[in-house]
Design an enzyme around this catalytic site. Structure first.
Site, mmCIF file in Angstrom:
data_model
loop_
_atom_site.group_PDB
_atom_site.id
_atom_site.type_symbol
_atom_site.label_atom_id
_atom_site.label_comp_id
_atom_site.label_asym_id
_atom_site.label_seq_id
_atom_site.Cartn_x
_atom_site.Cartn_y
_atom_site.Cartn_z
ATOM 1 N N ARG A 1 0.820 -1.215 0.000
ATOM 2 C CA ARG A 1 0.000 0.000 0.000
ATOM 3 C C ARG A 1 0.853 1.264 0.000
ATOM 4 O O ARG A 1 0.408 2.310 0.455
ATOM 5 C CB ARG A 1 -0.956 0.021 1.195
ATOM 6 C CG ARG A 1 -2.099 -0.987 1.060
ATOM 7 C CD ARG A 1 -3.033 -0.919 2.244
ATOM 8 N NE ARG A 1 -4.204 -1.763 2.037
ATOM 9 C CZ ARG A 1 -4.993 -2.197 3.008
ATOM 10 N NH1 ARG A 1 -4.737 -1.852 4.256
ATOM 11 N NH2 ARG A 1 -6.027 -2.959 2.743
ATOM 12 N N ASP B 1 -7.267 -2.404 -6.847
ATOM 13 C CA ASP B 1 -7.927 -3.024 -5.703
ATOM 14 C C ASP B 1 -8.270 -4.460 -6.079
ATOM 15 O O ASP B 1 -8.565 -4.759 -7.244
ATOM 16 C CB ASP B 1 -9.203 -2.262 -5.337
ATOM 17 C CG ASP B 1 -9.742 -2.683 -3.984
ATOM 18 O OD1 ASP B 1 -10.548 -3.632 -3.932
ATOM 19 O OD2 ASP B 1 -9.331 -2.099 -2.966
ATOM 20 N N ARG C 1 -8.230 11.815 -4.120
ATOM 21 C CA ARG C 1 -9.450 11.179 -3.635
ATOM 22 C C ARG C 1 -10.541 12.182 -3.303
ATOM 23 O O ARG C 1 -11.739 11.846 -3.358
ATOM 24 C CB ARG C 1 -9.139 10.334 -2.392
ATOM 25 C CG ARG C 1 -8.588 8.978 -2.681
ATOM 26 C CD ARG C 1 -9.652 8.027 -3.243
ATOM 27 N NE ARG C 1 -10.499 7.480 -2.194
ATOM 28 C CZ ARG C 1 -11.802 7.568 -2.142
ATOM 29 N NH1 ARG C 1 -12.452 8.212 -3.080
ATOM 30 N NH2 ARG C 1 -12.495 7.020 -1.157
ATOM 31 N N ARG D 1 -3.177 5.522 0.490
ATOM 32 C CA ARG D 1 -3.960 6.408 1.336
ATOM 33 C C ARG D 1 -3.190 7.236 2.345
ATOM 34 O O ARG D 1 -3.739 8.196 2.875
ATOM 35 C CB ARG D 1 -4.997 5.557 2.073
ATOM 36 C CG ARG D 1 -4.382 4.366 2.801
ATOM 37 C CD ARG D 1 -5.441 3.395 3.234
ATOM 38 N NE ARG D 1 -4.846 2.262 3.944
ATOM 39 C CZ ARG D 1 -5.566 1.337 4.568
ATOM 40 N NH1 ARG D 1 -6.877 1.425 4.557
ATOM 41 N NH2 ARG D 1 -4.979 0.349 5.183
ATOM 42 N N TYR E 1 -15.438 -11.621 0.731
ATOM 43 C CA TYR E 1 -16.021 -10.293 0.565
ATOM 44 C C TYR E 1 -17.374 -10.370 -0.139
ATOM 45 O O TYR E 1 -18.334 -9.671 0.229
ATOM 46 C CB TYR E 1 -15.091 -9.401 -0.243
ATOM 47 C CG TYR E 1 -13.996 -8.748 0.557
ATOM 48 C CD1 TYR E 1 -14.264 -7.778 1.509
ATOM 49 C CD2 TYR E 1 -12.658 -9.089 0.340
ATOM 50 C CE1 TYR E 1 -13.256 -7.169 2.237
ATOM 51 C CE2 TYR E 1 -11.632 -8.490 1.062
ATOM 52 C CZ TYR E 1 -11.938 -7.529 2.005
ATOM 53 O OH TYR E 1 -10.941 -6.929 2.719
#
Length: 330
Positions: A41, A85, A54, A45, A159
């Site tokens: 990652r 993703d 974003r 973020r 998920y």
């Protein structure tokens, strides 16, 4: 089943010459002059640059706009990973996936019974991922290898059945036990799409592939052997849990096993990646520098960068890896 993903004929013959192949050599088990380092990652973020994008863009639109941090950490990262993703596969299979701020992924219509699988078809192209890989590979100018990635079948299924993240995964595990035949059918479909997706990424320019079996730890050893490992093998994927490391290392073609911060390696000699606890990066810079992970061939975190990590603390860690490698050589 229809062709799982299409692969456009991208112009991959003109890629810039790779200047830093440290990660690739380490992954192949070759001796290297120092440990290569990158962080899961690292492209997302925690970066101010990412958060600025974003503000004006929905999450999956950002997946169509590659972001990479090599400029910020010039000369310190030995691999770049494409920003995407794992849930682009359920999207491609026709499921709606939303990324809800403060909550994470959400499926408005999750799979709750075998009947919900009837309408599955791959109705969305993943060409935008391939284009992002090709464009990013060119933009890197050979600074380091570009990694692609995919979610492993069990993790994707979890998920899709739960409708998002879960503390217990009771719905997903109940599906496995109550609808075994349908569960294997679904895992097989996911493995097929994932395998084709991996091939497409390599054709587009990815030089190594990481596969995330994020929820393997929710399965006991027997269920892991039935519902995870066969589909990992089918896709030539990798993951790590204590009881799984030996099986993965001994019985499959995996080049690298990624470890979290609570595990150590086992089985035959295998390249290890990880396994620093990401929360160490919340410490003061001196502590970050002193808290290198236990020896691993490829330095990394045991999980991804967190939204509230200070980018400067990551730089301290990266510099410490370089300095530690230099000290060992001396």
């Amino acid at each position: 089943m229809p062709e799982a993903v299409s692969t456009t004929n991208f112009d991959t013959d003109s890629f810039p010459q790779l200047k830093n192949d440290l990660y690739l050599r380490a992954a192949r088990g070759e001796a290297t002059e120092r440990a290569p380092v990158w962080c899961m990652r690292q492209a997302g973020r925690y970066l101010p640059e990412f958060r600025a994008i974003r503000v004006e863009n929905e999450f999956f639109n950002v997946c169509r706009t590659p972001v990479q941090p090599l400029r910020r950490y010039a000369g310190l990262l030995d691999a770049a990973i494409i920003f995407s993703d794992i849930l682009v596969i359920p999207q491609a299979m026709g499921m709606e996936v939303q990324m809800v701020p403060g909550k994470g992924p959400h499926f408005p219509s999750p799979l709750r019974s075998p009947a919900d699988m009837a309408d599955f078809s791959v109705d969305r192209s993943l060409d935008y991922v391939y284009k992002a890989i090709t464009n990013t590979r060119h933009a890197l100018q050979g600074q380091c290898p570009l990694l692609g990635f995919v979610g492993a079948p069990w993790t994707l299924m979890a998920y899709m059945v739960e409708g998002g993240g879960s503390k217990t995964f009771a719905l997903a595990k109940s599906f496995l036990l109550q609808h075994r035949e349908s569960a294997h059918e679904l895992l097989g479909r996911l493995a097929d799409v994932a395998a084709r997706f991996l091939v497409g990424q390599v054709r587009a320019g990815a030089q190594a592939l990481q596969v995330f079996e994020s929820w393997a730890g929710e399965l006991g050893p027997q269920d892991f052997d039935e519902f995870s490992l066969p589909y990992l093998e089918a896709d030539c994927l990798r993951m790590a849990r204590t009881y799984a490391i030996e099986a993965l290392a001994a019985e499959t073609l995996f080049d690298v096993i990624s470890l979290d911060w609570t595990r150590s390696g086992g089985g035959r000699s295998v390249v290890l990646q990880g396994n620093l606890d990401p929360t160490v990066l919340f410490a003061e810079p001196e502590r970050c520098a002193a808290s290198l992970a236990p020896p691993a061939t490829i330095a990394n975190l045991g999980h991804g960068m967190m939204p509230t990590h200070d980018p400067n603390h990551l730089q301290v860690f990266l510099e410490a890896v370089h300095e530690s490698s230099q000290a060992l050589r001396n």
